[in-house]
Design a protein around this motif. Structure first.
Motif, mmCIF file in Angstrom:
data_model
loop_
_atom_site.group_PDB
_atom_site.id
_atom_site.type_symbol
_atom_site.label_atom_id
_atom_site.label_comp_id
_atom_site.label_asym_id
_atom_site.label_seq_id
_atom_site.Cartn_x
_atom_site.Cartn_y
_atom_site.Cartn_z
ATOM 1 N N PHE A 72 0.846 -1.187 0.000
ATOM 2 C CA PHE A 72 0.000 0.000 0.000
ATOM 3 C C PHE A 72 0.887 1.244 0.000
ATOM 4 N N ARG A 73 1.415 1.527 -1.175
ATOM 5 C CA ARG A 73 2.235 2.715 -1.368
ATOM 6 C C ARG A 73 1.530 3.640 -2.361
ATOM 7 N N LEU A 74 2.157 4.775 -2.616
ATOM 8 C CA LEU A 74 1.533 5.757 -3.499
ATOM 9 C C LEU A 74 1.174 5.155 -4.857
ATOM 10 N N ASP A 75 2.064 4.370 -5.429
ATOM 11 C CA ASP A 75 1.751 3.804 -6.745
ATOM 12 C C ASP A 75 0.621 2.783 -6.660
ATOM 13 N N SER A 137 -9.254 14.455 0.252
ATOM 14 C CA SER A 137 -8.393 13.973 1.324
ATOM 15 C C SER A 137 -7.126 13.365 0.719
ATOM 16 N N GLU A 138 -6.018 13.466 1.461
ATOM 17 C CA GLU A 138 -4.784 12.875 0.953
ATOM 18 C C GLU A 138 -3.836 12.519 2.097
ATOM 19 N N PHE A 139 -2.931 11.597 1.797
ATOM 20 C CA PHE A 139 -1.948 11.147 2.769
ATOM 21 C C PHE A 139 -0.669 11.976 2.693
ATOM 22 N N LYS A 140 0.073 11.974 3.783
ATOM 23 C CA LYS A 140 1.464 12.400 3.802
ATOM 24 C C LYS A 140 2.283 11.119 3.713
ATOM 25 N N TYR A 141 3.319 11.108 2.866
ATOM 26 C CA TYR A 141 4.091 9.899 2.614
ATOM 27 C C TYR A 141 5.511 10.029 3.153
ATOM 28 N N ASP A 142 6.090 8.863 3.515
ATOM 29 C CA ASP A 142 7.489 8.886 3.932
ATOM 30 C C ASP A 142 8.382 8.800 2.698
ATOM 31 N N ALA A 143 9.668 8.641 2.912
ATOM 32 C CA ALA A 143 10.630 8.647 1.807
ATOM 33 C C ALA A 143 10.427 7.483 0.847
ATOM 34 N N ASN A 144 9.721 6.442 1.299
ATOM 35 C CA ASN A 144 9.465 5.276 0.451
ATOM 36 C C ASN A 144 8.052 5.280 -0.132
ATOM 37 N N ASP A 145 7.383 6.414 -0.064
ATOM 38 C CA ASP A 145 6.019 6.576 -0.579
ATOM 39 C C ASP A 145 5.002 5.727 0.168
ATOM 40 N N VAL A 146 5.281 5.445 1.435
ATOM 41 C CA VAL A 146 4.334 4.733 2.293
ATOM 42 C C VAL A 146 3.547 5.760 3.097
ATOM 43 N N PRO A 147 2.202 5.675 3.121
ATOM 44 C CA PRO A 147 1.420 6.630 3.906
ATOM 45 C C PRO A 147 1.804 6.565 5.382
ATOM 46 N N GLU A 148 2.072 7.739 5.962
ATOM 47 C CA GLU A 148 2.419 7.756 7.383
ATOM 48 C C GLU A 148 1.508 8.664 8.199
#
Length: 278
Positions: A72-75, A137-148
Protein backbone atom coordinates in the motif's frame (compact mmCIF):
# COMPACT_ATOMS: atom_id res chain seq x y z
CA UNK A 1 -9.69 43.36 -23.41
CA UNK A 2 -12.48 42.26 -21.01
CA UNK A 3 -11.81 38.85 -19.51
CA UNK A 4 -13.85 35.85 -20.60
CA UNK A 5 -16.35 34.95 -17.85
CA UNK A 6 -15.68 31.63 -16.16
CA UNK A 7 -18.33 29.09 -15.14
CA UNK A 8 -17.22 26.50 -12.59
CA UNK A 9 -18.76 23.04 -12.26
CA UNK A 10 -17.86 21.56 -8.88
CA UNK A 11 -18.56 17.88 -8.24
CA UNK A 12 -18.60 15.50 -5.36
CA UNK A 13 -17.03 12.22 -6.53
CA UNK A 14 -18.33 9.09 -4.75
CA UNK A 15 -21.95 8.49 -5.68
CA UNK A 16 -21.93 11.50 -7.99
CA UNK A 17 -19.50 10.69 -10.79
CA UNK A 18 -18.72 7.13 -9.69
CA UNK A 19 -21.03 4.44 -8.24
CA UNK A 20 -20.47 3.78 -4.56
CA UNK A 21 -17.23 4.66 -2.78
CA UNK A 22 -13.93 4.61 -4.65
CA UNK A 23 -12.49 2.08 -2.17
CA UNK A 24 -15.14 -0.43 -3.26
CA UNK A 25 -13.95 -0.69 -6.86
CA UNK A 26 -10.66 -2.49 -6.25
CA UNK A 27 -9.11 -1.75 -2.84
CA UNK A 28 -11.68 -3.53 -0.64
CA UNK A 29 -11.87 -6.57 -2.99
CA UNK A 30 -8.07 -6.76 -2.94
CA UNK A 31 -7.96 -7.01 0.84
CA UNK A 32 -10.59 -9.75 0.64
CA UNK A 33 -13.30 -8.00 2.59
CA UNK A 34 -16.96 -7.23 1.97
CA UNK A 35 -17.64 -3.52 1.60
CA UNK A 36 -20.32 -3.51 4.30
CA UNK A 37 -17.90 -5.04 6.79
CA UNK A 38 -15.22 -2.47 5.98
CA UNK A 39 -17.53 0.52 6.41
CA UNK A 40 -19.16 -0.97 9.52
CA UNK A 41 -15.73 -1.16 11.12
CA UNK A 42 -14.88 2.40 10.04
CA UNK A 43 -18.14 3.84 11.34
CA UNK A 44 -17.95 1.83 14.56
CA UNK A 45 -14.42 3.00 15.29
CA UNK A 46 -15.32 6.61 14.52
CA UNK A 47 -18.31 6.40 16.88
CA UNK A 48 -16.26 4.72 19.62
CA UNK A 49 -13.57 7.38 19.49
CA UNK A 50 -15.80 10.33 18.64
CA UNK A 51 -13.48 10.79 15.67
CA UNK A 52 -13.77 12.06 12.11
CA UNK A 53 -14.97 9.28 9.78
CA UNK A 54 -12.64 10.47 7.04
CA UNK A 55 -9.52 10.17 9.19
CA UNK A 56 -10.68 6.76 10.40
CA UNK A 57 -11.31 5.34 6.90
CA UNK A 58 -7.84 6.52 5.84
CA UNK A 59 -6.29 4.80 8.85
CA UNK A 60 -8.34 1.66 8.25
CA UNK A 61 -7.09 1.44 4.66
CA UNK A 62 -3.49 1.48 5.90
CA UNK A 63 -4.21 -1.05 8.67
CA UNK A 64 -6.23 -3.40 6.46
CA UNK A 65 -3.55 -3.52 3.76
CA UNK A 66 -0.88 -4.23 6.39
CA UNK A 67 -3.02 -6.90 8.05
CA UNK A 68 -3.64 -8.71 4.76
CA UNK A 69 -0.06 -8.36 3.57
CA UNK A 70 -0.99 -6.13 0.64
CA UNK A 71 1.41 -3.47 -0.60
CA UNK A 72 0.00 0.00 0.00
CA UNK A 73 2.23 2.71 -1.37
CA UNK A 74 1.53 5.76 -3.50
CA UNK A 75 1.75 3.80 -6.74
CA UNK A 76 -0.66 1.18 -5.35
CA UNK A 77 -3.15 3.89 -4.41
CA UNK A 78 -2.86 5.28 -7.93
CA UNK A 79 -3.38 1.78 -9.31
CA UNK A 80 -6.62 1.52 -7.38
CA UNK A 81 -7.61 4.93 -8.74
CA UNK A 82 -7.09 3.71 -12.29
CA UNK A 83 -9.64 0.94 -11.62
CA UNK A 84 -12.48 3.30 -10.65
CA UNK A 85 -15.60 2.99 -12.82
CA UNK A 86 -18.02 5.77 -13.65
CA UNK A 87 -21.65 6.49 -14.32
CA UNK A 88 -22.73 6.49 -18.01
CA UNK A 89 -21.18 9.30 -20.02
CA UNK A 90 -18.77 10.57 -17.37
CA UNK A 91 -15.64 9.23 -19.05
CA UNK A 92 -17.08 9.55 -22.55
CA UNK A 93 -16.82 13.22 -23.37
CA UNK A 94 -18.87 14.93 -20.63
CA UNK A 95 -16.18 17.38 -19.55
CA UNK A 96 -14.96 18.37 -23.00
CA UNK A 97 -18.53 18.61 -24.30
CA UNK A 98 -19.40 21.19 -21.64
CA UNK A 99 -16.20 23.12 -22.25
CA UNK A 100 -17.09 23.27 -25.94
CA UNK A 101 -20.68 24.26 -25.15
CA UNK A 102 -19.47 27.06 -22.91
CA UNK A 103 -17.03 28.31 -25.54
CA UNK A 104 -19.93 28.54 -27.98
CA UNK A 105 -21.68 30.81 -25.49
CA UNK A 106 -18.62 33.00 -24.95
CA UNK A 107 -17.68 31.62 -21.52
CA UNK A 108 -14.95 29.38 -20.16
CA UNK A 109 -16.14 26.22 -18.36
CA UNK A 110 -13.86 24.72 -15.72
CA UNK A 111 -14.34 21.51 -13.70
CA UNK A 112 -13.43 20.97 -10.03
CA UNK A 113 -13.68 18.12 -7.52
CA UNK A 114 -14.63 18.61 -3.86
CA UNK A 115 -14.55 15.14 -2.30
CA UNK A 116 -14.00 13.24 0.93
CA UNK A 117 -12.33 10.53 -1.15
CA UNK A 118 -8.62 10.22 -1.81
CA UNK A 119 -7.04 12.86 -4.03
CA UNK A 120 -4.38 10.43 -5.22
CA UNK A 121 -7.00 7.96 -6.46
CA UNK A 122 -9.10 10.63 -8.18
CA UNK A 123 -6.07 12.13 -9.92
CA UNK A 124 -5.05 8.68 -11.21
CA UNK A 125 -8.53 7.81 -12.47
CA UNK A 126 -9.55 7.99 -16.12
CA UNK A 127 -11.01 11.48 -15.58
CA UNK A 128 -8.27 12.87 -13.33
CA UNK A 129 -6.78 15.19 -16.00
CA UNK A 130 -10.15 16.87 -16.61
CA UNK A 131 -10.09 18.96 -13.44
CA UNK A 132 -8.71 22.41 -12.83
CA UNK A 133 -8.19 21.39 -9.20
CA UNK A 134 -8.98 18.37 -7.03
CA UNK A 135 -9.84 19.21 -3.43
CA UNK A 136 -9.91 15.91 -1.55
CA UNK A 137 -8.39 13.97 1.32
CA UNK A 138 -4.78 12.87 0.95
CA UNK A 139 -1.95 11.15 2.77
CA UNK A 140 1.46 12.40 3.80
CA UNK A 141 4.09 9.90 2.61
CA UNK A 142 7.49 8.89 3.93
CA UNK A 143 10.63 8.65 1.81
CA UNK A 144 9.46 5.28 0.45
CA UNK A 145 6.02 6.58 -0.58
CA UNK A 146 4.33 4.73 2.29
CA UNK A 147 1.42 6.63 3.91
CA UNK A 148 2.42 7.76 7.38
CA UNK A 149 -0.17 10.40 8.26
CA UNK A 150 -3.18 12.22 6.89
CA UNK A 151 -2.12 15.40 5.13
CA UNK A 152 -5.72 16.58 4.74
CA UNK A 153 -9.22 15.29 5.42
CA UNK A 154 -12.22 16.74 3.60
CA UNK A 155 -15.61 16.22 5.22
CA UNK A 156 -19.04 17.72 4.74
CA UNK A 157 -18.47 20.48 7.27
CA UNK A 158 -15.36 21.86 5.58
CA UNK A 159 -16.26 21.26 1.94
CA UNK A 160 -17.66 24.78 1.54
CA UNK A 161 -14.25 26.38 2.05
CA UNK A 162 -13.24 25.06 -1.37
CA UNK A 163 -16.17 26.82 -3.02
CA UNK A 164 -14.72 30.08 -1.73
CA UNK A 165 -11.30 29.10 -3.03
CA UNK A 166 -12.81 28.55 -6.48
CA UNK A 167 -14.77 31.78 -6.11
CA UNK A 168 -11.60 33.78 -5.39
CA UNK A 169 -9.19 31.79 -7.52
CA UNK A 170 -7.22 30.81 -4.38
CA UNK A 171 -6.49 27.24 -5.48
CA UNK A 172 -3.21 26.89 -3.56
CA UNK A 173 -4.16 25.34 -0.20
CA UNK A 174 -0.99 26.65 1.42
CA UNK A 175 -2.07 30.23 0.68
CA UNK A 176 -4.41 31.36 3.45
CA UNK A 177 -4.20 35.09 2.79
CA UNK A 178 -5.73 35.08 -0.69
CA UNK A 179 -8.87 33.16 0.28
CA UNK A 180 -9.51 35.50 3.24
CA UNK A 181 -8.81 38.74 1.40
CA UNK A 182 -11.81 40.93 0.65
CA UNK A 183 -12.59 41.07 -3.06
CA UNK A 184 -15.89 42.45 -4.45
CA UNK A 185 -17.97 39.59 -5.85
CA UNK A 186 -17.90 40.93 -9.40
CA UNK A 187 -14.10 41.09 -9.32
CA UNK A 188 -13.69 37.46 -8.30
CA UNK A 189 -12.60 34.92 -10.93
CA UNK A 190 -15.79 32.86 -10.49
CA UNK A 191 -18.76 34.71 -8.96
CA UNK A 192 -21.12 32.34 -7.13
CA UNK A 193 -23.80 33.10 -9.71
CA UNK A 194 -21.54 31.26 -12.18
CA UNK A 195 -21.18 28.07 -10.13
CA UNK A 196 -22.90 24.73 -10.62
CA UNK A 197 -22.56 22.13 -7.87
CA UNK A 198 -23.41 18.48 -8.52
CA UNK A 199 -23.66 16.07 -5.57
CA UNK A 200 -25.63 13.08 -4.41
CA UNK A 201 -26.55 13.26 -0.77
CA UNK A 202 -26.39 14.52 2.79
CA UNK A 203 -22.67 15.27 2.85
CA UNK A 204 -23.16 17.65 -0.08
CA UNK A 205 -25.94 19.68 1.53
CA UNK A 206 -23.71 22.51 2.84
CA UNK A 207 -22.21 23.02 -0.63
CA UNK A 208 -25.57 22.67 -2.35
CA UNK A 209 -27.16 25.21 -0.05
CA UNK A 210 -24.25 27.66 -0.28
CA UNK A 211 -24.16 27.65 -4.08
CA UNK A 212 -27.94 27.91 -4.43
CA UNK A 213 -28.30 30.68 -1.86
CA UNK A 214 -25.49 32.65 -3.48
CA UNK A 215 -27.20 32.62 -6.88
CA UNK A 216 -25.68 29.55 -8.49
CA UNK A 217 -27.21 26.19 -9.40
CA UNK A 218 -27.23 23.02 -7.30
CA UNK A 219 -28.11 19.58 -8.65
CA UNK A 220 -28.60 16.24 -6.88
CA UNK A 221 -28.09 12.99 -8.79
CA UNK A 222 -28.85 9.34 -8.05
CA UNK A 223 -28.19 6.03 -9.82
CA UNK A 224 -30.78 5.25 -12.47
CA UNK A 225 -33.37 2.81 -11.20
CA UNK A 226 -32.56 3.30 -7.50
CA UNK A 227 -35.92 4.28 -6.02
CA UNK A 228 -34.57 4.77 -2.50
CA UNK A 229 -31.86 7.22 -3.54
CA UNK A 230 -34.21 8.91 -6.00
CA UNK A 231 -36.56 9.59 -3.11
CA UNK A 232 -33.65 10.98 -1.11
CA UNK A 233 -32.62 13.41 -3.83
CA UNK A 234 -36.28 14.39 -4.36
CA UNK A 235 -36.37 15.39 -0.68
CA UNK A 236 -33.41 17.70 -1.28
CA UNK A 237 -35.44 19.50 -3.93
CA UNK A 238 -38.54 19.62 -1.70
CA UNK A 239 -36.38 21.13 1.06
CA UNK A 240 -35.06 23.70 -1.46
CA UNK A 241 -31.48 22.54 -1.17
CA UNK A 242 -31.23 22.01 -4.95
CA UNK A 243 -33.01 23.26 -8.06
CA UNK A 244 -32.89 19.99 -10.00
CA UNK A 245 -32.56 16.23 -9.53
CA UNK A 246 -31.76 13.63 -12.16
CA UNK A 247 -30.40 10.16 -12.87
CA UNK A 248 -26.58 10.12 -12.80
CA UNK A 249 -26.56 9.85 -16.59
CA UNK A 250 -23.94 12.13 -18.13
CA UNK A 251 -24.53 11.07 -21.74
CA UNK A 252 -25.16 13.62 -24.46
CA UNK A 253 -28.86 14.46 -24.54
CA UNK A 254 -29.71 13.10 -21.07
CA UNK A 255 -31.91 15.23 -18.74
CA UNK A 256 -28.83 16.08 -16.67
CA UNK A 257 -26.87 17.08 -19.77
CA UNK A 258 -29.74 19.26 -20.99
CA UNK A 259 -30.19 20.98 -17.63
CA UNK A 260 -26.49 21.77 -17.14
CA UNK A 261 -26.23 23.17 -20.66
CA UNK A 262 -29.33 25.32 -20.03
CA UNK A 263 -27.77 26.59 -16.80
CA UNK A 264 -24.58 27.49 -18.68
CA UNK A 265 -26.67 29.28 -21.34
CA UNK A 266 -28.46 31.33 -18.67
CA UNK A 267 -25.23 32.24 -16.87
CA UNK A 268 -23.62 33.26 -20.17
CA UNK A 269 -26.64 35.42 -21.05
CA UNK A 270 -26.47 37.18 -17.68
CA UNK A 271 -22.78 37.90 -18.24
CA UNK A 272 -23.54 39.39 -21.68
CA UNK A 273 -26.25 41.60 -20.18
CA UNK A 274 -23.92 42.80 -17.43
CA UNK A 275 -21.26 43.63 -20.01
CA UNK A 276 -23.77 45.69 -22.01
CA UNK A 277 -24.86 47.52 -18.87
CA UNK A 278 -21.27 48.53 -18.28
Amino acid sequence: MPRTPTIALAYDFDGTLSPGSMQEHSFIPEIGEEKDAFWKRVNGEAARLGADNILIYMHEMVKAARREGKRFRLDDIRRHGADIGFFPGVADGWFERLRAHGAGQGVKVQHFIISSGLKEMIAASAIGPEFEAIFASEFKYDANDVPEWAASAVNYTNKTQFLFRINKGALDLSDHSEVNKYVPEDDRPVPFRNMIYIGDGDTDVPCMRTVKEQGGVSIAVHPAGDAVLAEKTAALKTDRRVQFTADADYCDGSPLDAYVKAAIDKMAAVERLRALEG
